[in-house]
Every structure is written in structure tokens, then in C-alpha cells.
Design an enzyme around this catalytic site. Structure first.
Site, short mmCIF file in Angstrom:
data_model
loop_
_atom_site.label_atom_id
_atom_site.label_comp_id
_atom_site.label_asym_id
_atom_site.label_seq_id
_atom_site.Cartn_x
_atom_site.Cartn_y
_atom_site.Cartn_z
N ASN A 144 0.81 -1.23 0.00
CA ASN A 144 0.00 0.00 0.00
C ASN A 144 0.84 1.27 0.00
OD1 ASN A 144 0.29 -1.45 2.63
ND2 ASN A 144 -0.28 0.55 3.42
N CYS A 329 -3.43 4.44 6.04
CA CYS A 329 -4.07 3.23 6.57
C CYS A 329 -3.92 3.12 8.08
CB CYS A 329 -3.52 2.00 5.89
SG CYS A 329 -3.91 2.01 4.13
C1 LIG Z 1 -2.88 -3.49 1.85
C2 LIG Z 1 -4.01 -3.12 2.74
N1 LIG Z 1 -4.52 -4.03 3.58
C3 LIG Z 1 -5.54 -3.75 4.40
C4 LIG Z 1 -6.10 -2.49 4.43
C5 LIG Z 1 -7.20 -2.20 5.39
O1 LIG Z 1 -8.42 -2.20 4.76
P1 LIG Z 1 -9.72 -1.51 5.43
O2 LIG Z 1 -9.40 -0.06 5.55
O3 LIG Z 1 -10.81 -1.83 4.45
O4 LIG Z 1 -9.93 -2.18 6.73
C6 LIG Z 1 -5.58 -1.50 3.56
C7 LIG Z 1 -6.07 -0.11 3.51
O5 LIG Z 1 -6.60 0.51 4.28
C8 LIG Z 1 -4.52 -1.82 2.70
O6 LIG Z 1 -4.00 -0.92 1.88
#
Ligand SMILES: Cc1ncc(COP(=O)(O)O)c(C=O)c1O
Length: 379
Positions: A144, A329
Site C-alpha cells: 500500500n 491506513c
Molecule cells: C494493503 C491493505 N490491507 C488492508 C487495508 C485495510 O483495509 P480496510 O481499511 O478496508 O480495513 C488497507 C487499507 O486501508 C490496505 O492498503
């Protein structure tokens, strides 16, 4: 002032077709899908139709798809759901996983596999982390922050070899491969048997769907311990009245992104490479973090020596350019990014790096404006 958005890795705007698909389940079709009457059964059908749509994209059976409230929950369901059953076992994760994988891994015996200075998993080091007590390996499909894409198929092949060796030695411990594909879904192949994964996480908020929506693929036969107990919805794995609108929206978003995947990947790759060339001409001392080729088509992570990234992001924001100093995130973190540390950046260089991520709304004009404004701000 016109806004130029370059933070698609943090959030994508909802596609209007997705919103239209969800609308009835937020209004007239509000019935609880577990109720007995006909109107509720129609809502149940919509939920199961959404599951089938997702399963078609992934090449799975519908019963292998569990709807979740986003990527964090799906990652926790996978990691905790498996590891809680094996108190003496260990879990291997890469050093650059999202915190929703790293944090649950830390509740157990977590072995951290390093990545190269370009942000690609070091396969030899990964092999060393896997021992006869490893029950789960979780390696993200695409990162990410720096957008690097991991060789999931190669890892799957290696795990198959380990399983066979274990069988010969009479070690009956299973070995599962999970991948967090939240950032990959817009651009990469999601077919689980081609990838060779046993579990896979997806979320709606990165694919122009609703936030707090997503899914966990769990290969048939794998048992997970549920995190949330109650009425036994989602085959007992995730109790609570189903978010039908969210599931329908997520499925519609996944279907749409699958349809535009190839064209969008090609278009963004061109924009990305063009923007990198422009940045190099305008500010020759920059460096691109991550891998030149094994990266998502929409991601540029750039180190601008001696700049203060938070200040730069604020200055760009004042001029209508939205990008990221770190990963949105995690809700708040003063610490330099663990991903940038893992690829060997000093704290100073990590705090001089910014993330530019593009998406469906990004045009060539936006990238030109970004390059111009960035040069102006850095002067
Ligand atoms: C690689 C990755 N995993 C997990 C998440 C978490 O997802 P969420 O925000 O839908 O809980 C994110 C982004 O927020 C992400 O970029």
C-alpha cells in the site's frame, strides 16, 4: 481552485453504478436476509448473487467467499482464525505487511521475512523463516505504500514443496498461504488457483466500492475460528446481520474493476512513467522508492532529499494537489513508516518521501499540473 487527487491508495470515490446497485438495499429492500417472508428471501437472493459474482472473479465456489467489513477485518479473520487453533505454531509474514496483518501476527509467534531494498520479498530469507512449526504464511500481493508486487505464485510453489517434504517426514501440521490483495485488486490477476493461495483478503474502499466492505476467500476445507460469535451468519464465521448493501456494492465494484482492469492498467502505466520522467527532468535529485518494474501501475513513491514530507504535502494541498506523506491506513503515527525502514531508508529519507497514487479520475493534465506545482514548491 481545481483539486487534483493523487491518493487513490488511501481511498477511491464510489463508482456511480456501484451506488445505484446498492441503493435498493439501503431503502426499499431493507429486510433482514435471515427472515422467513418472501421480501426477505429476495434480499437473501441478492446477497447470494453478490457472493456468486465475487466467486466468479476469483475463480472459486460461492461458499468459499465470506463478506466482511473491509480489509482489516478479513486479515484478522484469516490470521487469528487460523493461529488461535495452533498455539504452538508460528506464522510468517513479510516486514512490509499492512498493520492489519502485522498486529494480529504479533499475538502469536510471528516470524518476519525481510524484503530487498526494492521492496520485494527475499525468497531465500522467507524459506529460512519457514520451519516445521509454521502453519501460516501471509504475504501481501501489492504494497500500500511503495506499490511493490510480490511473487505470490512462486511463494505458493515453494510452500507446496514444503508441504510435500512435511508429508514425507510425517509432519501433519497444515501450511496455509494467505495474501492481502486490497491494493492489488484494481490491477492484478485475482484468480486464486492461478495465484495458488488458500486465503485472500479484498476490500471495497480501494476499488471504487463502499468503505467497510470486503471479502475473505477461504479455500474449502480450511477451518477458521470465528472472531465474532452470535447468530452464526456467514456460515458461522462472522455473526451479525449481513450488510447486504455493502456486499452488493462490493461485488458490483469488483466486477467493474475486473472489466476495466486491463485498459486502466495500461493507461495508468503510461501516466506513471510519463510523470516519473517529468519529475526527473524538473528535479533530477529525486529517487523512486520501490521496484522499477514490479510495482502497481498507479503508484509513484518518491524520495525528495532533504524535504520535509508533511510540510510538502501541506504546501501541495494549499495549491490543490492531494497526495500522501505516509500511509493513511494507520489512523495516526508519528513514527517513520515500517515499510520504508524495511527497504533500508534512514528515518530522514523516510520523512522526505511522498506517495503519489493515481486512479480512474487521473488525467495527463493532472500529472502535468502535479509536476509543475511540485517544482514550484521545491524551488
Ligand atoms: C494493503 C491493505 N490491507 C488492508 C487495508 C485495510 O483495509 P480496510 O481499511 O478496508 O480495513 C488497507 C487499507 O486501508 C490496505 O492498503
Amino acid at each position: 481552485m481545481k483539486q487534483h487527487y493523487f491518493d487513490y491508495a488511501a481511498s477511491t470515490p464510489m463508482d456511480t453504478d456501484v451506488l445505484a446497485a446498492m441503493q435498493p438495499y439501503l431503502t426499499t429492500q431493507f429486510y433482514n436476509p435471515s427472515a422467513e417472508y418472501l421480501a426477505a428471501k429476495e434480499v437473501r437472493q441478492a446477497l447470494e448473487h453478490a457472493r456468486t459474482t465475487v466467486s466468479r472473479v476469483l475463480g472459486t465456489r460461492p461458499s468459499e467467499v465470506y463478506f466482511t467489513a473491509g480489509g482489516t477485518e478479513a486479515n484478522n479473520m484469516a490470521l487469528q482464525g487460523i493461529m488461535r487453533q495452533y498455539p504452538d505454531a508460528n506464522v510468517v509474514v513479510s516486514a512490509i505487511e499492512h498493520s492489519s496483518v502485522l498486529e494480529p501476527a504479533k499475538l502469536f509467534d510471528a516470524q518476519i521475512a525481510p524484503v530487498s531494498s526494492k521492496g520485494i520479498i527475499d525468497l531465500a530469507a522467507l524459506e529460512k523463516r519457514i520451519d516445521e512449526k509454521t502453519v501460516l504464511v501471509s504475504i501481501m500481493y501489492a504494497n500500500n505504500e511503495i506499490g511493490t508486487v510480490q511473487p505470490i505464485r512462486k511463494i505458493a510453489n515453494f510452500l507446496q514443496f514444503v508441504r510435500e517434504e512435511r508429508r514425507k517426514k510425517g509432519n501433519k501440521l497444515p501450511l496455509f498461504l494467505h495474501t492481502d490483495a486490497c491494493q492489488a485488486a484494481n490491477y492484478l490477476d485475482l484468480h486464486v488457483s492461478r495465484l495458488g493461495v488458500d486465503l485472500m483478503t479484498l476490500n471495497g474502499s480501494k476499488i471504487y466500492g463502499p468503505k467497510q466492505s470486503g471479502a475473505l476467500y477461504v479455500r474449502a476445507g480450511i477451518v477458521l475460528q470465528p472472531l465474532v460469535l452470535g447468530g452464526g451468519q456467514e456460515h458461522g464465521l462472522r455473526s451479525g446481520t449481513e450488510n447486504v448493501a455493502g456486499a452488493v456494492g462490493f461485488a458490483a465494484a469488483l466486477q467493474k474493476t475486473e472489466k476495466v482492469k486491463r485498459d486502466e492498467s495500461d493507461r495508468l502505466k503510461q501516466l506513471r512513467d510519463n510523470l516519473i520522467s517529468q519529475l526527473w527532468v524538473l528535479t533530477p535529485n529525486i529517487k523512486i522508492n520501490g521496484h522499477e518494474k514490479l510495482r502497481l501501475p498507479n503508484n509513484i513513491h518518491v524520495l525528495i532529499p532533504d524535504c520535509d514530507n508533511e510540510r510538502l504535502v501541506m504546501e501541495l494541498d494549499e495549491r490543490g494537489i492531494i497526495c500522501a506523506a505516509g500511509s493513511a491506513c494507520s489512523a495516526s503515527s508519528e513514527e517513520p513508516s515500517h515499510v520504508l525502514k524495511a527497504i533500508g531508508l534512514s528515518d530522514k529519507d523516510a520523512q522526505s518521501s511522498i506517495r503519489i497514487t493515481m486512479g480512474r479520475g487521473t488525467t495527463l493534465k493532472d500529472t502535468k499540473t502535479l509536476a509543475e506545482v511540485l517544482t514550484e514548491v521545491l524551488q
